[in-house]
Design an enzyme around this catalytic site. Sequence first.
Site, mmCIF file in Angstrom:
data_model
loop_
_atom_site.group_PDB
_atom_site.id
_atom_site.type_symbol
_atom_site.label_atom_id
_atom_site.label_comp_id
_atom_site.label_asym_id
_atom_site.label_seq_id
_atom_site.Cartn_x
_atom_site.Cartn_y
_atom_site.Cartn_z
ATOM 1 C CB SER A 229 -0.906 0.008 1.237
ATOM 2 O OG SER A 229 -1.514 1.268 1.411
ATOM 3 C CE1 TYR B 27 -4.617 -3.000 3.651
ATOM 4 C CE2 TYR B 27 -3.917 -0.721 3.342
ATOM 5 C CZ TYR B 27 -4.191 -1.971 2.815
ATOM 6 O OH TYR B 27 -4.041 -2.197 1.477
#
Length: 662
Positions: free
Chosen positions: A519, A532
């Site tokens: 990410s 996350y």
Amino acid sequence: MSYLVTGATGFIGRHLVQRLLDERTGEVFVLVRAGSRDRLDALVLGWGSDRVVPVVGDLTEPGLGVDDAWVTAHAGGIEHFFHVAAVYDMTADDATNQTMNVDGTRHALDLAEALRVGCFHHVSSVAAAGEYAGRFDETMFDEGQTLPSPYHRTKHESEKLVRYSSAVPWRVYRPAIVVGDSRTGAMDKVDGPYYFFPLMKLMRDRLPAWLPLIGVDLGDTNVVPVDYVVQAMDHLAHLPDRDGETFHLVDPDPQPVVDLVNAFCAAAGAPRFATPVDRSVTRFLPRVLQPAGLLNAIAKVGPVQGALDLLTRQVGIPAEVLAHTAFVPVFDATRTLRALSGSGIALPVLDSYARTLWTWWEEHLDTSTADDPATCAALAGKHVVITGASSGIGQVTALKVAQAGGIPVLVARGKDKLEDTRALIERAGGTAYVFPCDLSDLEAIDALCEQLAAELPSVDVVVNNAGRSIRRSLRLSHDRFHDFERTMQLNYFGAIRLVMGLLPLMREQGRGHVVNVSSIGVQTNPPRFSAYVASKAALDSWSNVVASELVGDGVTFTGIHMPLVRTPMIAPTKLYDKFPTISPAQAADLVVRAMVERPHEINTLLGNAGAVVHTVAPKLAFRVLNLAYHVFPDSAAAKGESSGGRESEQIMLARVLKGVHW
């Protein structure tokens, strides 16, 4: 009540059959060539009904080649005969148009007469109006109009056969340019505006979306989604006392070509066109001197068309299509709209479904992966294990791998969705394997690795795509430590357990590549994503360490710091609905690039900038992120209320920092 449908394996036909099965009773007989039975059998499975009955025949044969005994047995028993089979392609040659459109209609009329059907429903086209200058209503047909192509001519001639030669009652339907389903985007082939999609994709990939482009007013066009067409046909076909009438299935407000192009450019994220000189300036000129008239006239000249074809086919646009980008007539649909009144059937606005059409094309019809020799050479015959392959990035990656000749190995928790993905791949001529597995269950992953090693000849690439995202501030997480555990379990432990389980096979092969879908958050550290981002950062760090240990064994790694992607994973955060995101297909292109080029990392410019700022000016970075923390609220799911009213600030910041998770 029984039905007979020709062209049931085609685009409009299969949607019509589905509509009849959903809304009507009785058997639905479908004409099918002997060589197309496999395709029909697959469609019957999708329709999920035992009321579909194949009838072997051929459009090119007298009486459609249907067996005389079958005709005798069913004479007088079929109320509605829908003749849908035809060529719907501006690029088809004269002979093909003649055989399929004119001769096919003649043969269908012969069969309808022999069967004594209640009504013959003929799917014509607005092309039958040719280049009639002015308003063309539903009572008009043979007005001396110019028919500029084999397609226009044969659509006019086939409708003429129905009008003047049919021995049974008839109704005619003239759809405009038919595009995909407005609800799903489903489309079978590249046609109409889809020819321009590769150019829009090229613009999106090469130019910033905010860049204004200069366009010209190319007149008006007319597109309608297939779901509207079949819903309207079904309703109109069953109205009493309408035999001998024609219905225009069109948008009553023609769409300017530039507006249509801009709707799809917006859906693609490409720059849009402004028209400083439009019809308000040129409307006083004869049509032949207006931009649309000039383009059409020039593109129809043989030598010019040949030269244009060499140029435009490089971006997938046949010159024949350029010659008919706009309609000369304006189609009056008053009769149709009155007949549909009160039915609940209404034409959706193009802007409401343009992105749906674009997404389907990008994921299912874009052939750029198969057209790239380097990609095909790198992936052909390779077994690619893809986690999270039932939807989003994973599913589109699987489709692209198969398109390049690779063999996707589909892994996710839901077997049914994986089977749907495999069916898509196999219908396109590819091969795929399905291995259901709960990737948060470490023992299940061990069993999966044993199964893959035993059943596959090789494992060439592993794509760690499956993931869980949680957007919740630390302030709301004190009693939710399980959020951190669940996220780490799937995003980190599950991913490394899979790689470690397959490493013995990769070492034995002397080759293997691992692609980790990480990410942009690892580089930019956005607030509210502590669970996350930490899980993705852990996967990055683990891969960076073991890469040095494994490179000598031929096993390599690529980490993709993916920007915000429009997938089901972000759907619960309604704030993202208006954010600039990349599509799953764009994300899949990055995954394919990682498999082909095998760099250590794939980053975005903004992600790299974020990493640099955190290194050289960390205090400034934290101040900016704290501002974002206060501008973007916790999600409604996280705090149990609406998302707040600072939308303008949120959208502005999201556009400036495009792709960052907020």
